[in-house]
Design an enzyme around this catalytic site. Structure first.
Site, PDB file in Angstrom:
ATOM      1  CG  ASP A  59      -0.211  -0.056   2.529  1.00 26.44           C
ATOM      2  OD1 ASP A  59       0.792  -0.791   2.618  1.00 26.44           O
ATOM      3  OD2 ASP A  59      -0.630   0.623   3.484  1.00 26.44           O
ATOM      4  CD  GLU A 116       3.349  -0.720   7.667  1.00 27.74           C
ATOM      5  OE1 GLU A 116       3.643  -0.662   8.882  1.00 27.74           O
ATOM      6  OE2 GLU A 116       3.430   0.284   6.908  1.00 27.74           O
ATOM      7  CD  GLU A 117       2.712   3.437   5.584  1.00 25.23           C
ATOM      8  OE1 GLU A 117       2.534   3.940   6.714  1.00 25.23           O
ATOM      9  OE2 GLU A 117       3.838   3.294   5.077  1.00 25.23           O
ATOM     10  NE  ARG A 156      17.348  -4.148  19.189  1.00 26.57           N
ATOM     11  CZ  ARG A 156      18.454  -3.767  19.835  1.00 26.57           C
ATOM     12  NH1 ARG A 156      19.365  -3.037  19.222  1.00 26.57           N
ATOM     13  NH2 ARG A 156      18.663  -4.117  21.082  1.00 26.57           N
ATOM     14  CG  HIS A 337       6.012   7.990   6.303  1.00 26.84           C
ATOM     15  ND1 HIS A 337       4.929   7.821   7.150  1.00 26.84           N
ATOM     16  CD2 HIS A 337       6.313   6.736   5.877  1.00 26.84           C
ATOM     17  CE1 HIS A 337       4.619   6.535   7.226  1.00 26.84           C
ATOM     18  NE2 HIS A 337       5.447   5.856   6.458  1.00 26.84           N
TER      19      HIS A 337
END
Length: 366
Positions: A59, A116-117, A156, A337
């Site tokens: 998206d 996802e957003e 990580r 963004h």
């Protein structure tokens, strides 16, 4: 050039489905509303029962693009400002590789995830039973990252990205003429005290070694006049945490501060607190595998990158299955963004090679 927003990714899903079908890869559509899953069996035809999921988000964001190159967005107010188009391209490239080179035993599930957003498409795909339906045992995801050298990787073990919650605060007082504040209960004053008091959560309430962000991001009143004390003030904000205990504490403390501050100043206030994406937690063993593959792909890997207070709905998939989430470098570009962001296509070979390497490492052919 054709970005689509949360759960509206019909054209994008069509493009993905056509490519997979053209390469002879069976697909399933509609999981999580507009999701597409490609299914590729290895040399054993999937007989061994092993299953690895690879996820790419598809998206875009509701923002205007500033770029003017040929592949800039053709749709006002919509932009691929986070590089999900690049993620889709990387997973499609890996899919094409798998269609020709099935050097693994088991089945790879190519997860093209919507929304996802902010829409929680990862949550919706899991709620639709994706993991159990196909027996996905491990799951891996990747995101481009400006500021990391092109083709380098960063990861990580443990908490990688934060939980993201949001809150709405409504302060109610007694409106009136600004020249007669003594006849009013000034909601702007109450709101100002609340904004300041909420900062004591991070500075005085939570262990300094624990990560927490509390941000009030909008303040709006029911008046636009220079001489009116408003009856109501509404505020919106976000909370970011890396620890479930801290998350629970912050939610409770916000409610206490808001109600107590309002009471002290003669007003009333309510809080609507909504839990969002959970913490993105990489499984240590799977992270080790991800690091080894990344080293084989580029040789430039940061295995202990600092955690980020941004959030990611791949966390819902990691809550259901072990796996890992990794960053791949996008070079010296505008940050995600940002209206001038651009995914660097030169990152695609690194990303698709990592996807392919994870499958061949986790499901080696006998």
């Amino acid at each position: 050039a054709h970005p689509e927003l949360c759960f509206q990714e019909v054209r994008t899903a069509d493009v993905v489905a056509k490519q997979l079908t053209d390469w002879g890869i069976p697909i399933h559509r509609g999981m999580g509303t507009t999701g597409v899953i490609g299914i590729v069996h290895g040399r054993d035809g999937g007989a061994c029962g092993r299953g690895v999921g690879l996820r790419a988000d598809i998206d875009a964001l509701p923002m205007q693009e500033f770029n003017t190159f040929a592949h800039a967005s053709k749709h006002q107010g919509k932009m691929h400002a986070c590089g999900h188009d690049g993620h889709t391209a990387m997973l499609l490239a890996a899919a094409k590789h798998f269609s020709k080179h099935r050097d693994f035993d088991g089945t790879v599930y190519l997860i093209f995830q919507p929304a996802e957003e902010g829409g929680g498409g990862g949550r919706e795909m899991c709620a639709d039973g994706m993991m159990d339906r196909w027996g996905i045992q491990e799951v891996y995801g990747m995101h481009n990252m400006p500021g990391i050298p092109l083709g380098a990787f960063a990861i990580r073990p443990g908490a990688m990205m934060a939980a993201a919650d949001q809150f709405d605060i409504t302060v109610t007082g007694k409106g009136g003429h600004a020249a007669k504040p003594h006849d009013c209960i000034d909601t702007t004053l109450v709101a100002a005290h609340i904004v300041v008091a909420l900062q004591s959560i991070a500075s005085r309430n939570v262990d300094p070694l624990k990560q927490v962000v509390v941000s009030v991001c909008t303040v709006a009143t029911d008046s636009t006049a220079h001489n009116v004390i408003p009856q109501v003030v509404k505020m919106k904000g976000t909370v970011r945490t890396m620890d479930h205990t801290v998350q629970d504490y912050v939610e409770r403390r916000i409610a206490e501060i808001v109600s107590g501050t309002a009471l002290a100043l003669g007003a009333t206030a309510t809080v609507d607190y909504q839990r969002g994406y959970p913490v993105t937690v990489n499984t240590p063993e799977n992270t080790d595998h991800a690091i080894r593959v990344a080293q084989e792909v580029s040789g430039n890997v940061t295995p202990d990158t600092p955690p980020l207070m941004g959030a990611e709905d791949f966390s819902f998939m990691l809550n259901e299955r072990p796996g890992a989430y990794i960053f791949v470098g996008n070079g010296d570009t505008a940050m995600v963004h940002h209206p001038a962001y651009n995914f660097d296509d030169n990152a695609i070979p690194f990303g698709c090679s990592w996807y392919a390497g994870m499958v061949e490492t986790r499901m080696p052919a006998a």
